[in-house]
Design an enzyme around this catalytic site. Structure first.
Site, short mmCIF file in Angstrom:
data_model
loop_
_atom_site.label_atom_id
_atom_site.label_comp_id
_atom_site.label_asym_id
_atom_site.label_seq_id
_atom_site.Cartn_x
_atom_site.Cartn_y
_atom_site.Cartn_z
N GLU A 151 59.03 13.25 31.98
CA GLU A 151 60.29 13.45 32.71
C GLU A 151 61.28 14.35 31.95
O GLU A 151 62.37 13.90 31.55
CB GLU A 151 60.94 12.11 33.05
CG GLU A 151 60.14 11.31 34.03
CD GLU A 151 60.89 10.11 34.59
OE1 GLU A 151 61.81 9.62 33.94
OE2 GLU A 151 60.54 9.67 35.70
N GLU A 306 53.83 8.03 39.14
CA GLU A 306 54.50 6.76 38.86
C GLU A 306 55.11 6.24 40.15
O GLU A 306 55.69 7.00 40.94
CB GLU A 306 55.64 6.92 37.85
CG GLU A 306 55.23 7.08 36.41
CD GLU A 306 56.46 7.10 35.50
OE1 GLU A 306 57.46 6.42 35.80
OE2 GLU A 306 56.41 7.83 34.49
C1 GAL Z 1 60.17 6.63 34.72
C2 GAL Z 1 59.65 6.91 33.32
C3 GAL Z 1 58.80 5.77 32.81
C4 GAL Z 1 59.51 4.47 33.05
C5 GAL Z 1 59.81 4.33 34.51
C6 GAL Z 1 60.49 3.04 34.89
O1 GAL Z 1 61.28 7.37 35.04
O2 GAL Z 1 58.88 8.09 33.33
O3 GAL Z 1 58.53 5.97 31.45
O4 GAL Z 1 60.68 4.43 32.30
O5 GAL Z 1 60.67 5.35 34.89
O6 GAL Z 1 60.76 2.99 36.26
#
Ligand code: GAL
Length: 670
Positions: A151, A306
């Site tokens: 990110e 994710e």
């Molecule tokens: C994302 C990040 C992850 C984790 C996740 C939690 O933005 O890439 O490492 O923090 O959020 O929702």
């Protein structure tokens, strides 16, 4: 469309480095992953202090073992470079790797995602660890993708970045004369007489010149792109065929993702909608557009890398996904072109900031929970969906969405100053099309944007017109396209200098009018658009006043001193038609009414021929149609054709009940 991988990826972020003293848990993870139909995990994202505990001393033993255990069990590896967070020893020894904030002060060590993108030492350290990782694993048959950093976001105002900004400007403008002219520096006596007088804009320094702020954004974006390219080249040196991604974010403002995407092979992104709030349909529309944007960045399938299986822990209110929502939101991503459903996180850690973030496996270590079963069900469904992998979205509608325009609008000292909401406005134009099952691509104003294949192009708030876009839109209409231009368009050029002459710049003859004054309404104030079909549409925020109207008035203003003047117009130009909407429809229903009037005469393909009940959306990916219920009630859907649901194998024809948050993945019976 060539799929990136031969099957849908299912899995997520896995942090075995937090459990190295618990081999029993690491063994159990693999058993449970197999049970949940997990076939890929992202590892090593934040592992730098385990991989290089001391400067130049590498320890790959634990990672060898993790990779062996996973791949022996058929689980493939998305291997991260660890540049998203660095070890404390590095910050202590080389403070320049840390960022300077908006006040130009150096940050202390902590958190993550806060390195200086320019620092030669940070780049050297990242290159070294990336090369070591690549040397060891880039040819491993189980490693299928590089995950560069994590990110990328933010900016740094250290002396190194300041110098790099000046160099970037020198390269762009050549001479200070050119810079002064294009930055309009005679305003408030800001004439620059030496390159080293220039500083990054900041709350402590220059805030008044939008052109400087847009250039700073361009610089920051290009600096981060070059950082990602440096990492990409480091890992590709050991296997040029292993693809590279970096995880992008929704609503992301800091960098131009169309440009950044050029540095990577595969677009992937992290999707965290706040479901079950006031209006799930609005959330679904926004995230549908996000998915379409991700597909559009490279015009290729993307990865949902994710998402949460249950809840997050960083919103003000962290609500559980209701039964059905994990399947529905996962299928929404696939419907718009994803080749994966990946989650954050496989297992909850015991400490740190994310110990209470949703995970497939919670602190109880159980595989018989609601969340585990939901994940298992998605994994199983994906196994039945391989034929969808090579299906591609065929969009005939296009929404122009452009980062440089976004920055320029956000810095514009006019209208609803600093609250122009470009992104939300784009969602508002997108939503009525999405509701009707019309697929939409998003394209920006870059040179390589080709609009010729679209039947309908919407260009909301085209405030900054980048070079060549007016000509492109003109020839698009000339060749038979239908274009919708709105208020606040064609006002400034790529330098953020206003055009001289009539607005929207370069399009007045195409639109058959010129836009003269812009009225901004106070919050709560409205006007009315009176349509030629008798409908009355409430308007808010912006009312622009067209003059010299040669176009046909399809609707007029109902109130104020401009009552009776054209507000929605259409003009025949070449073989096409150019619409102009002078004011902003006040709510969703108003937007639907206006968009229906504009699109009624265009033959846009719809995902399904059938009318759907409120809250049910159909999205086509090639020949597959995803029917999605975003309401908490059952919905009765009537299907004319004969379909088969890929997830359940059931036949669907005639009237059928779609459960709350239910989804069907339909293909026609052969
Ligand atoms: C994302 C990040 C992850 C984790 C996740 C939690 O933005 O890439 O490492 O923090 O959020 O929702």
């Amino acid at each position: 469309m060539n799929p990136i991988f031969p099957h849908f990826l299912h899995g997520g972020d896995y942090n075995p480095d937090q459990w190295l003293d618990r081999p029993d848990i690491l063994e159990e993870d693999v058993r449970m992953m197999r049970k949940a139909h997990v076939n890929a995990v992202s590892i090593g994202i934040f592992s730098w202090s385990r991989l290089e505990p001391e400067e130049g001393v590498f320890d790959f033993g634990w990672l060898d073992e993790v990779i062996r255990r996973l791949t022996d069990n058929g689980i493939q590896i998305v291997l991260a470079t660890p540049s998203g967070a660095r070890p404390a020893w590095m910050a202590q020894k080389y403070p320049e790797v840390l960022r300077c904030g908006p006040d130009f002060q150096r940050m202390h060590y902590g958190d993550r995602h806060n390195h200086c993108p320019t620092s030669p030492i940070y780049r050297e350290k990242v290159r070294a660890i990336d090369s070591a990782l690549a040397k060891r694993y880039a040819k491993h048959p189980g490693v299928i993708l590089w995950h560069i950093g994590n990110e990328f976001g933010g900016e740094c105002r250290c002396p190194l970045c300041t110098k790099a900004f000046r160099d970037w400007l020198r390269n762009k403008y050549g001479t200070l004369d050119a810079l002064n002219k294009r930055w309009w520096t005679d305003f408030w006596s800001h004439r620059i007489t030496a390159w080293d007088q220039i500083e990054p804009p900041s709350p402590k320094g220059d805030q008044c010149n939008p052109a400087v702020k847009v250039d700073w954004r361009r610089f920051v974006s290009s600096q981060v792109r070059s950082f990602i390219e440096m990492e990409r080249d480091a890992v590709k040196a050991y296997n040029a065929d292993l693809p590279v991604t970096t995880n992008l974010m929704n609503r992301f403002w800091d960098y131009d993702y169309f440009d950044l995407a050029k540095a990577i092979d595969v677009v992937s992104w992290d999707s965290y909608p706040a479901w079950h709030g006031e209006d799930d349909l609005q959330t679904a529309a926004e995230f549908a557009m996000n998915h379409d944007l991700m597909r559009s960045l490279k015009r290729k399938p993307f990865l949902l890398i994710e998402s949460t299986p249950s809840l997050v822990n960083w919103k003000d209110t962290n609500k559980l996904k209701r039964p059905g929502m994990h399947m529905l939101s996962s299928m929404q991503a696939i419907a718009h072109g994803s080749q994966s459903v990946m989650m954050f996180q496989w297992r909850k850690g015991r400490g740190g900031a994310e110990a209470f973030h949703g995970a497939v496996v919670s602190h109880d270590g159980r595989d018989d929970t609601r969340v585990f079963r939901d994940v298992e069900a998605v994994g199983k469904a994906l196994q039945h969906m391989t034929p969808v992998l090579s299906e591609d979205t065929q969009a005939k509608a296009c929404l122009l969405f452009d980062w440089e325009n976004r920055w320029a609008i956000d810095f514009a000292e006019m209208g609803r100053r600093y609250a122009m909401h470009y992104f939300d406005t784009c969602v508002r134009y997108y939503r009525p099309l999405w509701e009707k099952g019309v697929s939409v691509d998003l394209r920006d104003m870059s040179e390589d944007t080709d609009l010729s294949g679209y039947s309908f192009v919407i260009a909301p708030m085209l405030f900054m017109q980048r070079n060549g876009i007016a000509e492109k839109l003109r020839s698009y209409v000339e060749q038979g396209g239908t274009l919708l231009v709105t208020y606040l368009s064609g006002l400034v050029n790529e330098d953020d200098l206003t055009f001289l002459g009539d607005a929207p710049h370069g399009l007045t003859d195409v639109l058959g009018l010129r836009a003269e004054e812009l009225d901004t309404l106070y919050p709560g104030e409205t006007n009315t658009l009176l349509l030629d079909n008798g409908k009355r549409v409430p308007l808010s925020r912006y009312c622009e006043l067209p003059e010299d109207v040669a176009a046909q008035a399809v609707g007029t203003y109902g109130e104020d001193f401009y009552a009776g003047r054209p507000c929605l117009t259409v003009h025949a130009y070449g073989k096409g038609r150019a619409w102009y909407l002078a004011a902003e429809p006040a709510d969703e229903e108003a937007m639907r009414t206006v968009m229906a009037r504009v699109t009624d005469e265009i033959a846009l393909p719809h995902a399904l021929p059938d009318a759907l009940p409120q809250g049910v959306i159909a999205t086509a990916r090639g020949a597959t149609v995803f029917v999605q219920n975003y309401t908490k009630e059952e919905r009765s859907v009537c299907l004319t054709d004969q379909w088969r649901d890929l997830i359940t194998g059931e036949e669907k024809q005639g009237s059928a009940v779609l459960p709350p948050y239910g989804v069907w993945v339909l293909q026609k019976e052969a």
